[in-house]
Design an enzyme around this catalytic site. Structure first.
Site, mmCIF file in Angstrom:
data_model
loop_
_atom_site.group_PDB
_atom_site.id
_atom_site.type_symbol
_atom_site.label_atom_id
_atom_site.label_comp_id
_atom_site.label_asym_id
_atom_site.label_seq_id
_atom_site.Cartn_x
_atom_site.Cartn_y
_atom_site.Cartn_z
ATOM 1 N N CYS A 52 0.813 -1.218 0.000
ATOM 2 C CA CYS A 52 0.000 0.000 0.000
ATOM 3 C C CYS A 52 0.848 1.270 0.000
ATOM 4 O O CYS A 52 1.678 1.459 0.890
ATOM 5 C CB CYS A 52 -0.899 -0.017 1.226
ATOM 6 S SG CYS A 52 -1.837 1.492 1.491
ATOM 7 N N TRP A 85 -7.605 -7.322 6.174
ATOM 8 C CA TRP A 85 -6.168 -7.587 6.217
ATOM 9 C C TRP A 85 -5.901 -8.662 7.256
ATOM 10 O O TRP A 85 -6.395 -8.615 8.369
ATOM 11 C CB TRP A 85 -5.405 -6.309 6.558
ATOM 12 C CG TRP A 85 -5.541 -5.257 5.502
ATOM 13 C CD1 TRP A 85 -6.391 -4.195 5.513
ATOM 14 C CD2 TRP A 85 -4.815 -5.182 4.278
ATOM 15 N NE1 TRP A 85 -6.241 -3.460 4.361
ATOM 16 C CE2 TRP A 85 -5.277 -4.047 3.591
ATOM 17 C CE3 TRP A 85 -3.821 -5.971 3.693
ATOM 18 C CZ2 TRP A 85 -4.778 -3.672 2.335
ATOM 19 C CZ3 TRP A 85 -3.313 -5.606 2.459
ATOM 20 C CH2 TRP A 85 -3.793 -4.461 1.798
ATOM 21 N N VAL A 118 -11.885 -1.601 6.372
ATOM 22 C CA VAL A 118 -10.705 -1.790 7.213
ATOM 23 C C VAL A 118 -9.487 -1.401 6.389
ATOM 24 O O VAL A 118 -9.163 -2.065 5.403
ATOM 25 C CB VAL A 118 -10.600 -3.251 7.687
ATOM 26 C CG1 VAL A 118 -9.332 -3.461 8.508
ATOM 27 C CG2 VAL A 118 -11.832 -3.625 8.490
ATOM 28 N N VAL A 120 -5.345 0.273 5.949
ATOM 29 C CA VAL A 120 -4.004 0.509 6.468
ATOM 30 C C VAL A 120 -3.463 1.770 5.795
ATOM 31 O O VAL A 120 -3.891 2.097 4.689
ATOM 32 C CB VAL A 120 -3.066 -0.693 6.173
ATOM 33 C CG1 VAL A 120 -3.448 -1.878 7.019
ATOM 34 C CG2 VAL A 120 -3.060 -1.066 4.696
ATOM 35 N N TYR A 183 -5.357 6.242 -9.221
ATOM 36 C CA TYR A 183 -6.535 5.444 -8.870
ATOM 37 C C TYR A 183 -7.770 5.889 -9.644
ATOM 38 O O TYR A 183 -8.586 5.058 -10.066
ATOM 39 C CB TYR A 183 -6.783 5.517 -7.361
ATOM 40 C CG TYR A 183 -5.803 4.677 -6.604
ATOM 41 C CD1 TYR A 183 -6.048 3.340 -6.363
ATOM 42 C CD2 TYR A 183 -4.596 5.218 -6.174
ATOM 43 C CE1 TYR A 183 -5.124 2.557 -5.698
ATOM 44 C CE2 TYR A 183 -3.661 4.453 -5.515
ATOM 45 C CZ TYR A 183 -3.930 3.113 -5.276
ATOM 46 O OH TYR A 183 -3.005 2.339 -4.641
#
Length: 341
Positions: A52, A85, A118, A120, A183
């Protein structure tokens, strides 16, 4: 990166244009503890995916600032499942400090039915097992400015007060057109939407190339937060954004200035030693099944050019300012040799 949509950092896509929402858990860990979370060595655990780009910012900052002893690290599997994750890289598939199998467990301990999925990077309070923050935009700024009492001797000033206005301006443009622009291009569901986003990516890259032709770093003569944020997108560009996200007007290796700039950073301690190309490629090509339904991971690109001389030192600059490079990577945090140039 969020599991709900198979993408990064609280996002949404579908028939409408791609959007990225703000972090839902925006508490801050500060020197004075004004949000209820004081800076405290050993209290918190940073959860990342090396795939990421948003999480990778925190990996670079943590290394440069020497916060390894103060802020422990959990690395998630680059391939998620429907439960979020997961810690399948650890023995018995469980994080050894938090004792959980899925990052969603820390989210659930903080709040039920939270929006945004969820994601990160995430910082978890070890004593309670609760999520503290998933605010990827603020996290690294706080590591640089609120955690100073725990910085290593010789840590660089990544967000110098005298340069903050300029850094913020540069970062805003980089975020809109490059970090998030790739993106918007990759998840576009219409031709016009894609073309506009892709054009914006390369327009900004050309402007950045012109800026970096004259100076070694984006702002001033030292590495700042702005360089970290651009690096984490550029290091992924040819590996995933050029092909997978259709940002293919040219490869980064075809732009002499940007290719030299990103190699300069990659070869700087604290940058390239956090990059795992295997995690990056497997995540994007195997998780984004709406874009790549076969889940086939390409063999390329050739990584052998990353250690090549960049000659950016001829522009001057002092990477760490009045500070020093970080020490060697901890044994348990080293990238496998097969995953890096």
């Amino acid at each position: 990166m969020s599991r709900d949509d198979g993408d990064d950092g609280n996002t949404g896509y579908g028939r409408r244009a791609f959007t990225r929402s703000k972090a839902h858990f925006a508490d801050r860990i500060t020197a004075d503890g004004r949000d209820g979370w004081p800076v405290e060595a050993g209290r918190y655990r940073l959860v990342v995916s090396r795939a990421c780009p948003w999480a990778s910012r925190s990996l670079v900052s943590r290394r440069l600032l020497g916060l390894e002893d103060a802020l422990s690290l959990a690395v998630a599997d680059p391939i998620q499942d429907d439960r979020s994750w997961r810690f399948t890289l650890d023995e018995d598939g469980r994080d050894p400090v938090l004792g959980i199998r899925f990052l969603s467990e820390a989210y659930d301990r903080r709040e039920n039915d939270y929006p945004g999925g969820v994601s990160v990077p995430a910082v978890v309070d070890v004593p309670s097992g609760q999520l503290v923050t998933n605010d990827y935009q603020q996290l690294t700024l706080d590591l640089a400015t609120e955690w100073t009492a725990l910085h290593r001797d010789g840590a660089p000033d990544l967000y110098p007060d005298a340069r903050r206005d300029e850094i913020d301006e540069v970062m805003a443009d980089v975020y809109e057109d490059v970090n998030n622009g790739v993106y918007r291009a990759g998840f576009a569901t219409g031709q016009e939407e894609y073309e506009a986003a892709c054009a914006g990516v390369f327009r900004r890259l050309e402007l950045l190339s012109g800026r970096l032709e004259r100076q070694r770093y984006l702002v001033g003569d030292t590495i700042t937060e702005a360089d970290i944020r651009l690096f984490t997108t550029l290091v992924r560009f040819d590996a995933v954004y050029h092909g997978h996200f259709k940002c293919n007007r040219w490869k980064l290796t075809e732009n002499q200035v940007l290719w030299a700039y990103v190699r300069d950073l990659f070869q700087t301690p604290g940058f390239g030693d956090t990059v795992d190309f295997d995690h990056i490629k497997r995540h994007y090509y195997q998780v984004h099944t709406g874009i790549n339904p076969t889940r086939v991971v390409p063999l390329g690109p050739d990584l052998s050019g990353w250690p090549a001389p960049h000659h950016r030192e001829e522009l001057g600059g002092r990477p760490f300012g009045d500070g020093t490079p970080p020490g060697p990577v901890r044994v348990e945090e080293r990238i496998p040799a097969a995953h890096t140039p």
